[in-house]
Motif scaffolding. Structure first.
Motif, short mmCIF file in Angstrom:
data_model
loop_
_atom_site.label_atom_id
_atom_site.label_comp_id
_atom_site.label_asym_id
_atom_site.label_seq_id
_atom_site.Cartn_x
_atom_site.Cartn_y
_atom_site.Cartn_z
N GLU A 42 0.81 -1.21 0.00
CA GLU A 42 0.00 0.00 0.00
C GLU A 42 0.86 1.27 0.00
OE1 GLU A 42 -3.54 0.34 -0.11
OE2 GLU A 42 -3.16 -1.69 -0.82
N MET A 43 2.10 1.17 0.45
CA MET A 43 2.98 2.34 0.52
C MET A 43 3.82 2.54 -0.74
SD MET A 43 4.51 2.47 4.36
CE MET A 43 4.84 0.76 4.65
N ARG A 44 3.71 1.64 -1.69
CA ARG A 44 4.61 1.77 -2.84
C ARG A 44 3.83 2.07 -4.12
NH1 ARG A 44 5.24 -4.39 -3.75
NH2 ARG A 44 3.68 -4.52 -5.37
N GLY A 45 4.55 2.67 -5.03
CA GLY A 45 4.03 2.92 -6.36
C GLY A 45 5.11 2.59 -7.36
N TRP A 46 4.71 2.29 -8.58
CA TRP A 46 5.67 1.90 -9.61
C TRP A 46 5.95 3.05 -10.56
CZ3 TRP A 46 8.30 -2.52 -9.23
CH2 TRP A 46 7.80 -3.50 -8.38
N THR A 47 7.20 3.23 -10.88
CA THR A 47 7.62 4.22 -11.86
C THR A 47 8.60 3.55 -12.83
OG1 THR A 47 9.47 4.99 -10.52
CG2 THR A 47 7.39 6.14 -10.23
N LYS A 48 8.78 4.17 -13.96
CA LYS A 48 9.76 3.65 -14.93
C LYS A 48 11.08 4.39 -14.74
CE LYS A 48 7.74 1.46 -18.81
NZ LYS A 48 7.95 0.08 -18.56
N ASP A 49 12.15 3.63 -14.67
CA ASP A 49 13.49 4.22 -14.65
C ASP A 49 13.78 4.70 -16.07
OD1 ASP A 49 16.36 4.42 -15.04
OD2 ASP A 49 16.55 3.49 -13.07
N GLU A 50 14.01 6.00 -16.21
CA GLU A 50 14.19 6.57 -17.54
C GLU A 50 15.45 6.05 -18.25
OE1 GLU A 50 13.70 10.79 -17.74
OE2 GLU A 50 11.94 10.74 -16.45
N LYS A 51 16.46 5.69 -17.49
CA LYS A 51 17.70 5.20 -18.10
C LYS A 51 17.59 3.75 -18.57
CE LYS A 51 20.72 8.29 -15.54
NZ LYS A 51 21.76 8.41 -14.54
N THR A 52 16.97 2.92 -17.74
CA THR A 52 16.91 1.49 -18.07
C THR A 52 15.57 1.05 -18.65
OG1 THR A 52 16.11 0.84 -15.89
CG2 THR A 52 18.52 0.99 -16.18
N GLY A 53 14.52 1.84 -18.43
CA GLY A 53 13.20 1.46 -18.89
C GLY A 53 12.51 0.43 -18.01
N ARG A 54 13.17 0.04 -16.93
CA ARG A 54 12.61 -0.96 -16.02
C ARG A 54 11.68 -0.31 -15.01
NH1 ARG A 54 18.27 -3.93 -14.86
NH2 ARG A 54 18.40 -5.06 -16.82
N ASN A 55 10.72 -1.11 -14.54
CA ASN A 55 9.84 -0.65 -13.47
C ASN A 55 10.61 -0.65 -12.15
OD1 ASN A 55 7.55 -0.28 -15.05
ND2 ASN A 55 7.02 -2.45 -14.92
N VAL A 56 10.41 0.40 -11.39
CA VAL A 56 11.09 0.53 -10.10
C VAL A 56 10.03 0.87 -9.04
CG1 VAL A 56 12.80 1.86 -8.81
CG2 VAL A 56 13.15 1.42 -11.23
N ALA A 57 10.09 0.17 -7.93
CA ALA A 57 9.15 0.44 -6.83
C ALA A 57 9.67 1.60 -6.00
CB ALA A 57 8.99 -0.80 -5.95
N LYS A 58 8.81 2.57 -5.76
CA LYS A 58 9.14 3.71 -4.91
C LYS A 58 8.22 3.67 -3.70
CE LYS A 58 11.86 6.08 -7.81
NZ LYS A 58 13.12 6.64 -7.56
N VAL A 59 8.78 3.91 -2.53
CA VAL A 59 7.97 3.94 -1.31
C VAL A 59 7.50 5.37 -1.11
CG1 VAL A 59 7.97 3.61 1.18
CG2 VAL A 59 9.21 2.01 -0.29
N TYR A 60 6.20 5.52 -0.93
CA TYR A 60 5.59 6.82 -0.72
C TYR A 60 5.00 6.88 0.69
CZ TYR A 60 5.94 7.25 -5.77
OH TYR A 60 6.41 7.30 -7.04
N VAL A 61 5.59 7.69 1.52
CA VAL A 61 5.09 7.90 2.87
C VAL A 61 4.92 9.41 3.03
CG1 VAL A 61 5.52 7.61 5.32
CG2 VAL A 61 6.29 5.86 3.73
N THR A 62 3.72 9.81 3.38
CA THR A 62 3.45 11.24 3.57
C THR A 62 3.27 11.54 5.05
OG1 THR A 62 1.06 10.98 3.41
CG2 THR A 62 2.26 11.32 1.34
N ILE A 63 3.39 12.79 5.38
CA ILE A 63 3.16 13.18 6.78
C ILE A 63 1.72 12.87 7.17
CG2 ILE A 63 2.57 15.60 6.30
CD1 ILE A 63 4.63 14.33 9.28
N GLU A 64 0.80 12.97 6.22
CA GLU A 64 -0.60 12.65 6.51
C GLU A 64 -0.79 11.17 6.84
OE1 GLU A 64 -0.34 16.38 4.31
OE2 GLU A 64 0.36 14.39 3.73
N SER A 65 -0.09 10.31 6.10
CA SER A 65 -0.23 8.88 6.39
C SER A 65 0.40 8.52 7.73
CB SER A 65 0.38 8.03 5.26
OG SER A 65 1.77 8.20 5.17
#
Length: 112
Positions: free
Chosen positions: A37-60
């Motif tokens: 629930e804390m992660r989102g997927w983005t594409k690495d612009e250099k490799t084109g691979r999907n990379v998981a990013k952890v998103y934690v906000t002060i609100e969460s």
């Protein structure tokens, strides 16, 4: 605890209590669900691979802290009342909570 508080007019039933317990357990011992629930997927612009990013906000984080603090505060409040102990420590805790989280003791719209 919730069975005891229900006998004194508490409104949390077994189903809600189970959900609260599950939430607090996930906050203290993260499971795959909470981490997912804390992660989102983005594409690495250099490799084109999907990379998981952890998103934690002060609100969460604040939401999680409120849930844990509410459970602790309610338990302390019920035990103090049940045993008839002086409420000095409880009032001190209330003051400290209100100093940091101004709207902690204000009912949410769904609670009214």
């Amino acid at each position: 605890m919730y069975d005891l508080t229900a006998s004194f007019g508490g409104t949390i039933d077994a189903t809600v209590a189970s959900g609260i317990y599950g939430l607090l357990s996930n906050l203290t011992h993260p499971t795959l669900y909470t981490v997912r629930e804390m992660r989102g997927w983005t594409k690495d612009e250099k490799t084109g691979r999907n990379v998981a990013k952890v998103y934690v906000t002060i609100e969460s984080v604040e939401k999680d802290v409120r849930a844990a603090l509410a459970a602790f505060y309610n338990a302390m409040n019920y035990v103090t009342g049940y045993y008839g102990w002086p409420e000095t420590a409880l009032r001190t805790l209330e003051s400290k909570i209100e100093a940091v989280i101004l709207d902690f003791f204000i009912a949410a719209p769904d609670d009214e």
